[in-house]
Motif scaffolding. Structure first.
Motif, mmCIF file in Angstrom:
data_model
loop_
_atom_site.group_PDB
_atom_site.id
_atom_site.type_symbol
_atom_site.label_atom_id
_atom_site.label_comp_id
_atom_site.label_asym_id
_atom_site.label_seq_id
_atom_site.Cartn_x
_atom_site.Cartn_y
_atom_site.Cartn_z
ATOM 1 N N GLU A 53 20.505 59.293 90.024
ATOM 2 C CA GLU A 53 18.963 58.504 90.899
ATOM 3 C C GLU A 53 18.731 57.576 90.028
ATOM 4 O OE1 GLU A 53 20.418 62.510 91.138
ATOM 5 O OE2 GLU A 53 19.794 62.084 89.174
ATOM 6 N N ILE A 54 18.656 57.322 88.874
ATOM 7 C CA ILE A 54 18.523 55.673 88.436
ATOM 8 C C ILE A 54 19.528 54.571 88.796
ATOM 9 C CG2 ILE A 54 18.176 54.683 85.779
ATOM 10 C CD1 ILE A 54 16.870 57.833 84.918
ATOM 11 N N GLY A 55 20.568 55.426 88.656
ATOM 12 C CA GLY A 55 21.557 53.945 89.625
ATOM 13 C C GLY A 55 21.016 53.386 90.570
ATOM 14 N N LEU A 56 20.122 54.603 91.391
ATOM 15 C CA LEU A 56 20.803 54.407 92.885
ATOM 16 C C LEU A 56 19.336 53.114 93.102
ATOM 17 C CD1 LEU A 56 21.504 54.640 95.746
ATOM 18 C CD2 LEU A 56 19.789 57.269 95.379
ATOM 19 N N ALA A 57 18.026 54.423 92.222
ATOM 20 C CA ALA A 57 16.883 53.298 92.066
ATOM 21 C C ALA A 57 17.037 51.512 92.100
ATOM 22 C CB ALA A 57 16.210 53.739 91.216
ATOM 23 N N ALA A 58 18.258 51.638 91.111
ATOM 24 C CA ALA A 58 18.192 50.077 90.508
ATOM 25 C C ALA A 58 19.349 48.921 92.001
ATOM 26 C CB ALA A 58 18.986 49.878 89.365
ATOM 27 N N THR B 121 3.840 56.072 85.460
ATOM 28 C CA THR B 121 4.922 55.056 86.073
ATOM 29 C C THR B 121 5.935 54.686 85.127
ATOM 30 O OG1 THR B 121 3.810 53.031 85.757
ATOM 31 C CG2 THR B 121 3.658 54.000 88.040
ATOM 32 N N VAL B 122 7.284 54.457 84.880
ATOM 33 C CA VAL B 122 8.437 54.698 83.467
ATOM 34 C C VAL B 122 8.745 54.126 83.990
ATOM 35 C CG1 VAL B 122 7.507 56.641 82.627
ATOM 36 C CG2 VAL B 122 9.428 56.556 84.016
ATOM 37 N N PRO B 123 9.229 53.093 83.298
ATOM 38 C CA PRO B 123 11.090 51.137 83.627
ATOM 39 C C PRO B 123 11.583 53.004 83.826
ATOM 40 C CG PRO B 123 10.199 51.658 81.477
ATOM 41 C CD PRO B 123 9.097 52.635 81.714
ATOM 42 N N ILE C 79 18.391 49.362 94.283
ATOM 43 C CA ILE C 79 17.489 49.213 95.717
ATOM 44 C C ILE C 79 16.693 47.758 95.448
ATOM 45 C CG2 ILE C 79 17.217 50.741 97.487
ATOM 46 C CD1 ILE C 79 15.112 51.860 96.642
ATOM 47 N N GLY C 80 16.934 47.602 94.523
ATOM 48 C CA GLY C 80 15.632 46.304 93.434
ATOM 49 C C GLY C 80 14.748 47.250 92.441
ATOM 50 N N VAL C 81 14.111 48.528 92.701
ATOM 51 C CA VAL C 81 13.228 48.984 92.237
ATOM 52 C C VAL C 81 13.159 49.145 90.321
ATOM 53 C CG1 VAL C 81 12.217 51.497 92.044
ATOM 54 C CG2 VAL C 81 12.622 50.809 93.879
ATOM 55 N N SER C 82 12.206 48.613 89.634
ATOM 56 C CA SER C 82 12.298 48.928 88.087
ATOM 57 C C SER C 82 12.111 49.927 87.729
ATOM 58 C CB SER C 82 12.308 47.433 88.432
ATOM 59 O OG SER C 82 10.823 47.129 88.326
ATOM 60 N N ILE C 83 10.884 50.669 88.529
ATOM 61 C CA ILE C 83 9.301 51.467 87.635
ATOM 62 C C ILE C 83 9.253 51.846 88.634
ATOM 63 C CG2 ILE C 83 8.237 49.784 86.310
ATOM 64 C CD1 ILE C 83 6.225 49.533 88.494
ATOM 65 N N LEU C 84 9.807 53.800 88.009
ATOM 66 C CA LEU C 84 8.906 54.844 89.032
ATOM 67 C C LEU C 84 7.926 55.251 89.041
ATOM 68 C CD1 LEU C 84 13.531 56.229 88.704
ATOM 69 C CD2 LEU C 84 11.964 55.276 90.975
ATOM 70 N N PRO C 85 7.400 55.958 89.924
ATOM 71 C CA PRO C 85 6.123 56.917 89.967
ATOM 72 C C PRO C 85 6.527 58.683 89.446
ATOM 73 C CG PRO C 85 6.537 56.584 92.310
ATOM 74 C CD PRO C 85 7.516 55.948 91.340
ATOM 75 N N VAL C 86 6.417 58.912 88.620
ATOM 76 C CA VAL C 86 6.851 60.438 87.950
ATOM 77 C C VAL C 86 5.195 61.210 87.557
ATOM 78 C CG1 VAL C 86 9.050 59.317 86.851
ATOM 79 C CG2 VAL C 86 7.258 59.489 85.106
ATOM 80 N N VAL C 87 6.091 62.703 87.281
ATOM 81 C CA VAL C 87 4.896 63.272 86.898
ATOM 82 C C VAL C 87 4.899 63.699 85.211
ATOM 83 C CG1 VAL C 87 4.556 66.187 87.089
ATOM 84 C CG2 VAL C 87 5.453 64.699 88.697
ATOM 85 N N ARG C 88 3.388 63.892 84.852
ATOM 86 C CA ARG C 88 3.504 63.729 83.791
ATOM 87 C C ARG C 88 4.096 64.129 82.897
ATOM 88 N NH1 ARG C 88 0.737 67.536 81.432
ATOM 89 N NH2 ARG C 88 -1.776 68.346 82.250
ATOM 90 N N ARG C 89 4.735 64.922 81.602
ATOM 91 C CA ARG C 89 5.556 65.323 81.328
ATOM 92 C C ARG C 89 4.208 67.058 80.599
ATOM 93 N NH1 ARG C 89 10.093 63.692 79.033
ATOM 94 N NH2 ARG C 89 10.496 61.465 78.638
#
Length: 396
Positions: free
Chosen positions: A154-159, A23-25, A161-171
């Protein structure tokens, strides 16, 4: 030789999706790949609100609305008004909540105000200029799907709806090697017969653009045992090893033989131009990608083959690059026996011009160009015909 489509299909079939999640901010999520669906916990907008500055009105009969309305209140964004009676108006601003009783908003440009009353100079429909709760996003709906490559929108859309961190695939961890005794790093003097190592910098940059963590192993000498040792070391701690050069059939091209000694090669000759010598295989559990040595061949094969492969490994769903049907401003009279990717750019008329020198060593063509024309084997082009244009802004 494998045709291009078969080679790409085989490559994508071999792409094993990474399952590790972190998860990343939001401000660290640019370019990352979403690992799980994001479901909206709220409606957006969260309440009925005004789409513009104007006057919220309570109109009992839209067929015969009042000539003017009594202004009972003023509602700014962030404030909540009181209920409007029939025939009343509220001065309202963009984004402010619609008060109870209001059923339309008149933009301020069509209203005149005198002695506490607002007159409206045009007819309105019920609900005019009102943004309804959930109009953009309904609560409990998927707003971002797993496999989405995250960017500003996409990051703006997450913001939103009040989401502050996102689950992402590791690099992806990628090891990069250059091969060739003729290569010299920029900043050093060239001896007779030497060239600067441009592939190292171009491919490293492309890998970083895809969000990969790159370990640069520099230049490996054209010697079998040295190549085997460095490939083995690189494969031990990385998901993918990428090399440039050494995958042809020359006596000094040791990468192909070294990979076959350490693991296996699935394919290595593709009917595409530029980019015929291309290799894919595995060293243990690590994928191997061997790019050709010529700089344009290396660049184009990365864009058309390696890029979708690495994105697929990260779980990206949209792999097909955008294509635009555009008019050619050039003739291509020789039908080749390989799929060709011609370097072109848009002119002021919206047609595509051809770079005059299409050789695989002409790196200036990639700087001059803003796209590639995808030309199937056996086809020619006449000026005025429609061609398939791939923008480099999307691929790079």
């Amino acid at each position: 030789m494998l045709d291009f489509d078969t080679a790409l299909a085989n490559l994508l079939a071999a792409a094993r999706r990474i399952t590790d999640i972190e998860t990343v901010p939001l401000l660290s999520a640019n370019g990352r790949v979403l690992a799980q669906d994001i479901v909206a916990p709220i409606n957006v907008p969260g309440f009925d609100n005004s789409a513009m500055d104007g006057y919220a009105l309570n109109i009992a009969d839209f067929a015969a609305p009042p000539a003017d309305f009594v202004i009972s209140q003023r509602i700014a964004a962030g404030e909540v008004g009181t209920s409007l009676a029939v025939g009343e108006a509220a001065r309202i601003f963009t984004g402010a909540p619609i008060p109870a009783g209001a059923n339309a908003v008149a933009m301020q440009e069509v209203c005149s105000v005198s002695e506490g009353r607002a007159s409206v100079a045009m007819s309105l429909k019920q609900g005019a200029n009102i943004r309804r709760a959930g109009e953009d996003i309904a609560a409990q709906t998927v707003v971002l799907a797993a496999g989405t490559r995250l960017g500003a929108a996409e990051i703006g859309l997450a913001a939103s709806i009040g989401v502050s961190i996102l689950p992402v695939v590791r690099r992806l961890k990628v090891a990069l090697l250059s091969t060739g005794d003729e290569l010299v790093e920029p900043g050093f003097n060239l001896a007779a017969g030497q060239i600067y190592n441009s592939n190292r910098y171009a491919i490293n940059t492309l890998l970083q653009t895809l969000g990969c963590v790159v370990s640069d192993f520099g230049i490996v000498a054209d010697e079998r045992e040295a190549t085997i040792a460095l490939l083995q070391k690189a494969a031990a701690a990385h998901d993918v090893v990428v090399t440039s050069g050494g995958v042809s059939v020359g006596e000094e091209d040791h990468v192909k033989a070294a990979v076959e000694y350490l693991g296996e090669l699935d394919l290595w000759k593709i009917a595409m131009k530029p980019g015929k010598p291309f290799a894919h295989g595995r060293i243990g559990d690590t994928d191997f990608i061997g790019l050709p040595g010529n700089p344009v061949s290396s660049f184009v094969t990365f864009l058309m083959l390696v890029r979708p492969f690495l994105l697929a490994r990260q779980g990206v769903q949209q792999l097909e690059p955008m294509r635009l049907p555009l008019i050619a401003a050039f003739d291509w009279k020789k039908a080749g026996d390989r799929r060709e990717f011609l370097r072109v750019r848009l002119n002021r008329t919206g047609q595509v011009e051809l770079f005059p020198r299409q050789g695989s060593g002409v790196l200036t063509s990639m700087v001059w160009s803003d796209g590639l024309v995808d030309l199937p084997a056996g086809q020619t082009i006449a000026a005025g015909e429609v061609v398939s244009y791939l923008p480099l802004s999307v691929l790079c």
